[in-house]
Structure formats: C-alpha cells, structure tokens
Design an enzyme around this catalytic site. Sequence first.
Site, PDB file in Angstrom:
ATOM      1  N   VAL A   1      70.190  24.547  -8.975  1.00  0.00           N
ATOM      2  CA  VAL A   1      68.736  24.644  -9.158  1.00  0.00           C
ATOM      3  C   VAL A   1      68.219  25.842  -8.358  1.00  0.00           C
ATOM      4  O   VAL A   1      68.481  25.952  -7.162  1.00  0.00           O
ATOM      5  CB  VAL A   1      68.010  23.366  -8.677  1.00  0.00           C
TER       6      VAL A   1
ATOM      7  N   LYS B   1      67.521  21.141 -14.646  1.00  0.00           N
ATOM      8  CA  LYS B   1      67.155  21.364 -13.237  1.00  0.00           C
ATOM      9  C   LYS B   1      66.103  20.363 -12.764  1.00  0.00           C
ATOM     10  O   LYS B   1      66.177  19.869 -11.631  1.00  0.00           O
ATOM     11  CB  LYS B   1      66.681  22.806 -13.057  1.00  0.00           C
TER      12      LYS B   1
ATOM     13  N   ASP C   1      67.773  24.307 -20.031  1.00  0.00           N
ATOM     14  CA  ASP C   1      68.245  24.625 -18.680  1.00  0.00           C
ATOM     15  C   ASP C   1      67.229  24.142 -17.633  1.00  0.00           C
ATOM     16  O   ASP C   1      67.603  23.505 -16.642  1.00  0.00           O
ATOM     17  CB  ASP C   1      68.472  26.139 -18.573  1.00  0.00           C
TER      18      ASP C   1
ATOM     19  N   VAL D   1      79.108  34.109 -11.964  1.00  0.00           N
ATOM     20  CA  VAL D   1      78.998  33.396 -10.680  1.00  0.00           C
ATOM     21  C   VAL D   1      80.351  33.363  -9.958  1.00  0.00           C
ATOM     22  O   VAL D   1      80.429  33.659  -8.751  1.00  0.00           O
ATOM     23  CB  VAL D   1      78.431  31.966 -10.886  1.00  0.00           C
TER      24      VAL D   1
ATOM     25  N   ILE E   1      67.845  30.114  -4.220  1.00  0.00           N
ATOM     26  CA  ILE E   1      66.790  29.492  -3.384  1.00  0.00           C
ATOM     27  C   ILE E   1      67.322  28.215  -2.729  1.00  0.00           C
ATOM     28  O   ILE E   1      67.839  27.338  -3.417  1.00  0.00           O
ATOM     29  CB  ILE E   1      65.567  29.085  -4.238  1.00  0.00           C
TER      30      ILE E   1
HETATM   31  P1  NDP Z   1      80.058  32.995 -17.350  1.00  0.00           P
HETATM   32  O1  NDP Z   1      80.133  32.724 -18.816  1.00  0.00           O
HETATM   33  O2  NDP Z   1      79.759  34.366 -16.894  1.00  0.00           O
HETATM   34  O3  NDP Z   1      81.398  32.531 -16.643  1.00  0.00           O
HETATM   35  C1  NDP Z   1      82.086  31.369 -16.961  1.00  0.00           C
HETATM   36  C2  NDP Z   1      83.556  31.689 -16.887  1.00  0.00           C
HETATM   37  O4  NDP Z   1      84.297  30.476 -17.013  1.00  0.00           O
HETATM   38  C3  NDP Z   1      84.048  32.580 -18.025  1.00  0.00           C
HETATM   39  O5  NDP Z   1      83.953  33.907 -17.673  1.00  0.00           O
HETATM   40  C4  NDP Z   1      85.474  32.149 -18.200  1.00  0.00           C
HETATM   41  O6  NDP Z   1      86.181  33.048 -17.386  1.00  0.00           O
HETATM   42  C5  NDP Z   1      85.594  30.823 -17.478  1.00  0.00           C
HETATM   43  N1  NDP Z   1      86.091  29.719 -18.291  1.00  0.00           N
HETATM   44  C6  NDP Z   1      85.618  29.211 -19.441  1.00  0.00           C
HETATM   45  N2  NDP Z   1      86.344  28.161 -19.842  1.00  0.00           N
HETATM   46  C7  NDP Z   1      87.312  28.001 -18.906  1.00  0.00           C
HETATM   47  C8  NDP Z   1      88.358  27.072 -18.736  1.00  0.00           C
HETATM   48  N3  NDP Z   1      88.589  26.103 -19.621  1.00  0.00           N
HETATM   49  N4  NDP Z   1      89.157  27.213 -17.661  1.00  0.00           N
HETATM   50  C9  NDP Z   1      88.946  28.205 -16.768  1.00  0.00           C
HETATM   51  N5  NDP Z   1      87.949  29.081 -16.858  1.00  0.00           N
HETATM   52  C10 NDP Z   1      87.148  28.989 -17.916  1.00  0.00           C
HETATM   53  O7  NDP Z   1      79.006  31.975 -16.768  1.00  0.00           O
HETATM   54  P2  NDP Z   1      78.193  32.093 -15.405  1.00  0.00           P
HETATM   55  O8  NDP Z   1      79.063  32.582 -14.331  1.00  0.00           O
HETATM   56  O9  NDP Z   1      76.908  32.785 -15.672  1.00  0.00           O
HETATM   57  O10 NDP Z   1      77.820  30.553 -15.157  1.00  0.00           O
HETATM   58  C11 NDP Z   1      78.764  29.650 -14.624  1.00  0.00           C
HETATM   59  C12 NDP Z   1      78.011  28.377 -14.233  1.00  0.00           C
HETATM   60  O11 NDP Z   1      77.029  28.707 -13.255  1.00  0.00           O
HETATM   61  C13 NDP Z   1      77.244  27.733 -15.386  1.00  0.00           C
HETATM   62  O12 NDP Z   1      77.242  26.347 -15.189  1.00  0.00           O
HETATM   63  C14 NDP Z   1      75.822  28.283 -15.221  1.00  0.00           C
HETATM   64  O13 NDP Z   1      74.849  27.424 -15.759  1.00  0.00           O
HETATM   65  C15 NDP Z   1      75.737  28.317 -13.699  1.00  0.00           C
HETATM   66  N6  NDP Z   1      74.757  29.223 -13.142  1.00  0.00           N
HETATM   67  C16 NDP Z   1      74.685  30.529 -13.576  1.00  0.00           C
HETATM   68  C17 NDP Z   1      73.796  31.403 -12.984  1.00  0.00           C
HETATM   69  C18 NDP Z   1      73.692  32.830 -13.403  1.00  0.00           C
HETATM   70  O14 NDP Z   1      72.797  33.531 -12.896  1.00  0.00           O
HETATM   71  N7  NDP Z   1      74.548  33.325 -14.281  1.00  0.00           N
HETATM   72  C19 NDP Z   1      72.906  30.961 -11.910  1.00  0.00           C
HETATM   73  C20 NDP Z   1      73.060  29.560 -11.521  1.00  0.00           C
HETATM   74  C21 NDP Z   1      73.954  28.753 -12.138  1.00  0.00           C
HETATM   75  P3  NDP Z   1      87.396  33.905 -17.849  1.00  0.00           P
HETATM   76  O15 NDP Z   1      87.365  33.960 -19.325  1.00  0.00           O
HETATM   77  O16 NDP Z   1      87.195  35.187 -17.188  1.00  0.00           O
HETATM   78  O17 NDP Z   1      88.530  33.154 -17.328  1.00  0.00           O
HETATM   79  N1  HSE Z   2      70.314  30.777 -17.057  1.00  0.00           N
HETATM   80  C1  HSE Z   2      69.798  30.339 -15.833  1.00  0.00           C
HETATM   81  C2  HSE Z   2      68.447  30.956 -15.589  1.00  0.00           C
HETATM   82  C3  HSE Z   2      70.735  30.684 -14.708  1.00  0.00           C
HETATM   83  O1  HSE Z   2      68.118  31.938 -16.280  1.00  0.00           O
HETATM   84  O2  HSE Z   2      67.684  30.472 -14.754  1.00  0.00           O
HETATM   85  C4  HSE Z   2      70.324  30.147 -13.363  1.00  0.00           C
HETATM   86  O3  HSE Z   2      70.422  28.769 -13.324  1.00  0.00           O
END
Ligand code: NDP
Ligand code: HSE
Length: 410
Positions: A134, A207, A203, A19, A138
Amino acid sequence: MQNEVNGMVNIAILGFGTVGSGVAEVLTKNSGLIDGRVNNQVRLKYIMRARDIFEGPYKDLFVKDFSTIEHDPEVGIVVETIGGVGAALDYTTRALKAGKSVVTANKELVATHGYELLQLAKEHGVSYLFEASVGGGIPILRPLNACLAANEVDQVTGILNGTTNYILTRMIKAGLTFEQALKEAQDKGYAEKDPTADVEGHDACRKICILASIAFGRHVYPRQVPTEGITGVTLADVAYAESCNRKIKLLGRAVKELDGKICAYVAPHLIDAEAPLAGVEDVFNAIMVKGDAIGDVMFYGRGAGKLPTASAVVADVMDAARHIRSRKRVEWGPGGEDVTVSPEGVPFRWYVRCAGTAEKVRAAGLDAALLSRPGAPADEVAFLTRAMPRGELMSALSGMELGSLFRVLE
Ligand code: NDP
Ligand code: HSE
C-alpha cells in the site's frame, strides 16, 4: 524457528521485474548500512526468474526452480515480487510452511489471502510483512499498526494508485490523451502488468481492503468493496469541477459506520481544491487516517516505482531479519458478510453531468447547484446535489441520460 546461519540472514527474491530488481539494487548498494542497522549480516543468496536470462551483476544468484529456495535451510527470508495469486500464492505458502519469513509488495495476494497467510505465518513462528503493498514507498501500514494503535480509527481515505493519479495529472496539466498518459506510466514502471487493474480501480480496491483490515481488525475482501475507476472521467468533468473550486481524484475509502460495520468503496470524487488531498499529484499517493485521539493525520509520498517500492520492501526485510528468532506480530480477524455494509444506502452529495436542461433538473426537485463551463453544449447540464443516497438520486434522474456521477467529498 527461522534460519540464521553463522550470524547471517540469507534472502531469496522471487521475480526480477521492476520491484524485484529494485530490491536487489537496494540490498546490494546499501549492504553495509543494512547490516549495521540489523546488527546481522543480510545476504542476497538467490534470485528466482521465470525467464532464462542469467546474465548481469547477479548472474550467479539466478535460479529457476523454487524448490532450491524452499529446501535450502540457509534461506531465512523470501521476498515475493512476482505479483498475482497464482505462483505467488503457491510459493508464499510453501515458504511459510518451510519456516521462512515472507516479505511482499503484492497487494492482490494480501487483499485476497492475507488472513490465511498471516495465520500460516503465526502457526510457523515466522513473519509475513507487506508494507510496500500500500502506498509504494510511503510508511503507512506499520504506523497504522503501531504508532496509531491507541486510536479508535473512524476512517481511512486515500489516493492509493500512482498510475491513475499520474494519468489524471498528465491529462489535466499537459493535455495528454488518456492513452498517452497511460503509456508514460507504464514506461516508468508504475502500472500493473495488466493496467486495467489500475484504471478500473481494482488496485486501489485491494489497497483499501488491506488498510481497512489493519485499521478495523477484520479481513475486508475486494468483493465487498464496490469499485469504479477513472475511465469515465472526462475533461468536461474536470472543467466543471474547476468551476466550483474542486478537483477530481480517485479515492479509496473505508469508514466505520455507527453500527460498527465498515463501508468501503473506490470511486472518483470531487474534492475541495484547498484540501490536502487535492495537492497530491503525479505518481504521489496520500492516505488520511482519522483517529479518535490523533484527529486527522496524512501520509504522503511516492506511491509506485522501482526504488520507492524497494525502500519499503527492504525495510520489511530488515524488520524480519531483526525478528529472525521470533516473529513480527501482524494480524487481524477473519472476514465475513457481517463485516461490511454497502455504500448504496449512505447519503452523499453528488456531482452529476447529464444530457438535459436546467429546467429539467429543477423539475426533478433536486435542490441542485448548477455548474457551468466554457463551450458546454446546449443540451448538457451539470450540478451538485444535497446529500442523498444514490438510489434516491437515480429515481429523481430517471429519463435523463447520465454522463458522469461522482461523489463530493465534504
Ligand atoms: P513486473 O511485471 O515488473 O515483475 C514481475 C516479475 O515476476 C517478472 O518480471 C517476472 O520476472 C517474474 N515472474 C513472473 N512469473 C514468475 C514465476 N512463476 N516465477 C518466478 N518469477 C516470475 O512487476 P512489478 O515488479 O511491477 O510488480 C511486482 C509486484 O509488486 C506486484 O504484486 C505489484 O502489484 C507490486 N507492486 C508494484 C509496484 C510498482 O511500482 N511497479 C509498486 C508496489 C507494488 P522474470 O520474467 O524476469 O523472471
Ligand atoms: N500499479 C500500482 C500503482 C503500483 O500505480 O499505484 C503501486 O502499488
């Protein structure tokens, strides 16, 4: 008062995963359009990473220490895309206290600490926005909060998890195993870091808590929402569902009962194959809201993935930037044990698959509609019941070995 420097709003992204990297991409690619629509210059100033990989197009923006962002008076909006409730809660709290608005996709944090974080935002005159938490891309929270504000909402029902809907679709349509379908969802960036949260329903639970809190005005916590995932759904259940013109979907539901309490739960359901939710496949999510003025309204789109989620996050960034001198008002009341009621006592129609015979089911006095599927073993029986509370059904089934037990959505 938030920070706007020389007509410029500076952004810091925390976490550079699926994200976070999508947010950076959209902010950069659509920069001219965003500035024009906000009527201000929105600039990405920092990206905070946990890892020491400082290369690529954003290499000059990377920082490792949150205090650089916290103490920079130029930063007006912090985007939290780390996930979880550890570092994310700490940084969100510190950013709000430092007078910075926070935008997030982190449903776990909003579902568990949303009330206190919204209060903190209010205290400091800043915004805390979480449209992407959520339904991915959307638009649902803003419409629920604003466009449907004139309605008394009776219920919210949704396919709220892209990963599980993707898994069910791929298993049924392409014949993949559960493990193969999950691996595909992970490779596409849909799944949570720990995919148990997806497949066990947690999850979707987070939501429905957020949706219920907005729709009904009191914080609903995950511990108040009984939750089942899709690990118990078998291809035999899918075949029985098809035999009665139904499909199996993991639904999150929050229903306002006559006494005003909220009955919320997450579980697989059999739904009519012609119902709008039945056509929602792949990573798509859909949320049905029933209001006393509007009736039924459905919101549909991609529920997960890098750019759909970034679309919602960046829209919140733009909203926070437009409200940089004030605050975008989002709030609900405190939670409490009086807010919810358990679904245990509520009557539902049930789908049951168990070891046994039609005679045994008849003898149990369940007034059941028996189902059939090709290749079913002789000692397997499946049926739909009349509406009854789970306890009554379980007493009638005592002594029979239960396979699956799902609600039927009427
Ligand atoms: P990822 O695991 O891909 O990304 C999370 C990133 O956070 C890691 O890549 C890491 O980045 C970084 N991170 C972890 N700990 C720390 C820290 N202490 N300080 C700084 N950076 C940190 O997760 P997503 O991007 O998939 O999800 C992120 C959020 O978005 C979650 O809450 C998820 O539920 C939500 N979400 C995800 C969706 C999806 O489709 N993936 C959709 C909707 C919501 P690095 O190691 O590169 O620094
Ligand atoms: N893991 C979640 C899903 C990401 O599959 O719907 C979006 O919130």
